[in-house]
Design a protein around this motif. Structure first.
Motif, mmCIF file in Angstrom:
data_model
loop_
_atom_site.group_PDB
_atom_site.id
_atom_site.type_symbol
_atom_site.label_atom_id
_atom_site.label_comp_id
_atom_site.label_asym_id
_atom_site.label_seq_id
_atom_site.Cartn_x
_atom_site.Cartn_y
_atom_site.Cartn_z
ATOM 1 N N SER A 3 76.225 45.801 31.221
ATOM 2 C CA SER A 3 75.552 45.520 30.161
ATOM 3 C C SER A 3 74.551 44.557 30.024
ATOM 4 C CB SER A 3 76.536 45.255 28.899
ATOM 5 O OG SER A 3 76.985 44.080 29.010
ATOM 6 N N TRP A 4 73.568 44.721 29.325
ATOM 7 C CA TRP A 4 72.699 43.547 29.079
ATOM 8 C C TRP A 4 73.296 42.227 29.235
ATOM 9 C CZ3 TRP A 4 71.303 39.816 25.297
ATOM 10 C CH2 TRP A 4 69.948 39.387 25.738
ATOM 11 N N LEU A 5 74.319 42.070 28.438
ATOM 12 C CA LEU A 5 74.968 40.920 28.385
ATOM 13 C C LEU A 5 75.489 40.305 29.628
ATOM 14 C CD1 LEU A 5 75.977 38.622 26.218
ATOM 15 C CD2 LEU A 5 78.405 40.067 26.468
ATOM 16 N N ASP A 6 75.820 41.021 30.532
ATOM 17 C CA ASP A 6 76.470 40.789 31.875
ATOM 18 C C ASP A 6 75.231 40.512 32.851
ATOM 19 O OD1 ASP A 6 79.155 41.317 31.552
ATOM 20 O OD2 ASP A 6 78.937 43.502 32.037
ATOM 21 N N LEU A 7 74.207 41.160 32.696
ATOM 22 C CA LEU A 7 73.157 40.957 33.655
ATOM 23 C C LEU A 7 72.234 40.008 33.352
ATOM 24 C CD1 LEU A 7 72.647 44.725 34.440
ATOM 25 C CD2 LEU A 7 73.791 43.154 36.082
ATOM 26 N N VAL A 8 71.763 39.701 32.118
ATOM 27 C CA VAL A 8 70.902 38.894 31.571
ATOM 28 C C VAL A 8 71.480 37.719 30.834
ATOM 29 C CG1 VAL A 8 68.576 38.781 30.509
ATOM 30 C CG2 VAL A 8 69.114 40.891 31.662
ATOM 31 N N ALA A 9 71.830 37.949 29.703
ATOM 32 C CA ALA A 9 72.277 37.155 28.636
ATOM 33 C C ALA A 9 72.843 35.742 29.126
ATOM 34 C CB ALA A 9 72.674 37.644 27.442
ATOM 35 N N VAL A 10 74.194 36.015 29.706
ATOM 36 C CA VAL A 10 74.934 34.996 30.082
ATOM 37 C C VAL A 10 74.228 34.355 31.078
ATOM 38 C CG1 VAL A 10 77.281 34.412 31.166
ATOM 39 C CG2 VAL A 10 77.107 36.038 29.099
ATOM 40 N N PRO A 11 73.962 34.777 32.508
ATOM 41 C CA PRO A 11 73.275 34.010 33.078
ATOM 42 C C PRO A 11 72.170 33.076 32.824
ATOM 43 C CG PRO A 11 73.540 36.221 34.224
ATOM 44 C CD PRO A 11 73.981 36.498 32.695
ATOM 45 N N LEU A 12 71.391 33.923 32.040
ATOM 46 C CA LEU A 12 70.035 33.287 31.352
ATOM 47 C C LEU A 12 70.507 31.959 30.381
ATOM 48 C CD1 LEU A 12 67.337 32.885 30.789
ATOM 49 C CD2 LEU A 12 67.660 34.333 28.681
ATOM 50 N N LEU A 13 71.716 32.041 29.746
ATOM 51 C CA LEU A 13 72.442 31.026 28.768
ATOM 52 C C LEU A 13 72.910 29.899 29.860
ATOM 53 C CD1 LEU A 13 73.361 29.957 26.260
ATOM 54 C CD2 LEU A 13 75.476 31.181 26.470
ATOM 55 N N ALA A 14 73.549 30.369 30.816
ATOM 56 C CA ALA A 14 74.038 29.158 31.784
ATOM 57 C C ALA A 14 72.986 28.317 32.349
ATOM 58 C CB ALA A 14 74.612 30.017 33.033
ATOM 59 N N LYS A 15 71.801 29.090 32.685
ATOM 60 C CA LYS A 15 70.546 28.321 33.212
ATOM 61 C C LYS A 15 70.024 27.508 32.215
ATOM 62 C CE LYS A 15 69.256 31.384 37.102
ATOM 63 N NZ LYS A 15 68.114 32.495 37.448
ATOM 64 N N VAL A 16 70.062 27.800 31.116
ATOM 65 C CA VAL A 16 69.328 27.061 30.016
ATOM 66 C C VAL A 16 70.149 25.732 29.814
ATOM 67 C CG1 VAL A 16 68.898 27.042 27.593
ATOM 68 C CG2 VAL A 16 68.154 28.934 29.025
ATOM 69 N N CYS A 17 71.326 25.961 29.750
ATOM 70 C CA CYS A 17 72.408 24.973 29.473
ATOM 71 C C CYS A 17 72.580 23.865 30.757
ATOM 72 C CB CYS A 17 73.965 25.313 29.317
ATOM 73 S SG CYS A 17 74.118 26.092 27.801
ATOM 74 N N LEU A 18 72.375 24.431 32.034
ATOM 75 C CA LEU A 18 72.145 23.451 33.112
ATOM 76 C C LEU A 18 70.867 22.660 33.061
ATOM 77 C CD1 LEU A 18 73.390 22.933 35.787
ATOM 78 C CD2 LEU A 18 72.136 24.836 36.895
ATOM 79 N N VAL A 19 69.655 23.156 32.656
ATOM 80 C CA VAL A 19 68.493 22.367 32.724
ATOM 81 C C VAL A 19 67.713 22.083 31.609
ATOM 82 C CG1 VAL A 19 68.053 23.606 35.091
ATOM 83 C CG2 VAL A 19 66.999 24.683 33.146
ATOM 84 N N GLY A 20 68.333 22.601 30.389
ATOM 85 C CA GLY A 20 67.646 22.266 28.844
ATOM 86 C C GLY A 20 67.347 20.956 28.678
ATOM 87 N N ALA A 135 79.798 39.022 32.974
ATOM 88 C CA ALA A 135 80.545 38.322 31.949
ATOM 89 C C ALA A 135 81.628 39.100 31.498
ATOM 90 C CB ALA A 135 79.673 38.086 30.518
ATOM 91 N N SER A 136 81.691 40.354 31.495
ATOM 92 C CA SER A 136 82.589 41.354 30.984
ATOM 93 C C SER A 136 83.989 41.255 31.794
ATOM 94 C CB SER A 136 82.287 42.939 30.886
ATOM 95 O OG SER A 136 81.542 43.105 32.019
ATOM 96 N N GLU A 137 83.862 40.904 33.293
ATOM 97 C CA GLU A 137 84.732 40.778 34.196
ATOM 98 C C GLU A 137 85.452 39.449 33.866
ATOM 99 O OE1 GLU A 137 87.293 42.108 37.195
ATOM 100 O OE2 GLU A 137 85.853 43.308 35.984
ATOM 101 N N VAL A 138 84.722 38.355 33.617
ATOM 102 C CA VAL A 138 85.343 37.292 33.442
ATOM 103 C C VAL A 138 86.210 37.419 32.159
ATOM 104 C CG1 VAL A 138 84.848 34.650 32.870
ATOM 105 C CG2 VAL A 138 83.410 35.958 34.549
ATOM 106 N N VAL A 139 85.705 37.903 31.015
ATOM 107 C CA VAL A 139 86.637 38.097 29.943
ATOM 108 C C VAL A 139 87.734 38.702 30.216
ATOM 109 C CG1 VAL A 139 86.436 39.173 27.498
ATOM 110 C CG2 VAL A 139 84.494 38.037 28.311
#
Length: 154
Positions: A3-20, A135-139
């Motif tokens: 899903s979009w959550l798997d491919l975009v949202a979670v990796p994007l959130l992780a990167k924002v948290c890492l470098v924010g 993300a769905s696999e991690v869940v």
């Protein structure tokens, strides 16, 4: 199906948290220039004003590269180097004899040193990472090991 959550949202959130924090740090250096320059002057390198400007550029530009995916590996590599150099040059906790004590002057440097190297580790994962675990696999399997790099063929 991913899903979009798997491919975009979670990796994007992780990167924002890492470098924010880095753009905020760059802004803080601009707003509090005199204090930031004084801190840069405590290090062993000459030209603290120039170093400060270079630091501001790195902290402002590389997070954008990482989050947008535009030369993200190069940006992560530069930012990891920045974090490592900053730790070694400006958080020399070992120079304070009582760095571990509650009121020791070097205690904050001790933690900043290791936080910087924690960031180096996260940024190096961006450099070498490649794909992400969906993300769905991690869940579904939260305690499973993460994806491993495939061995190279000789």
């Amino acid at each position: 199906m991913l899903s979009w959550l798997d491919l975009v949202a979670v990796p994007l959130l992780a990167k924002v948290c890492l470098v924010g924090m880095f753009p905020l740090s760059a802004y803080d250096k601009v707003v509090h220039w005199d204090e930031a320059r004084a801190q840069a002057a405590t290090g062993p390198l000459p030209f603290p004003g120039l170093l400060l400007v270079l630091g501001i550029v790195v902290e402002a530009v590389t997070p954008v590269m990482i989050v947008t995916g535009w030369y993200d590996r190069a940006g992560a590599f530069v930012l990891a180097g920045f974090c490592a150099v900053t730790a070694v040059l400006f958080h020399r906790f070992w120079e304070f004899p009582r760095f571990w004590s509650r009121d020791g002057e070097g205690r904050a440097h001790f933690w900043d040193f290791f936080k910087n190297f924690g960031l180096v580790g996260g940024l190096l994962l961006v450099v070498i990472g490649g794909g992400y675990a969906p993300a769905s696999e991690v869940v579904r399997h939260p305690l499973a090991s993460g994806p491993q790099a495939a061995p190279t063929q000789p």
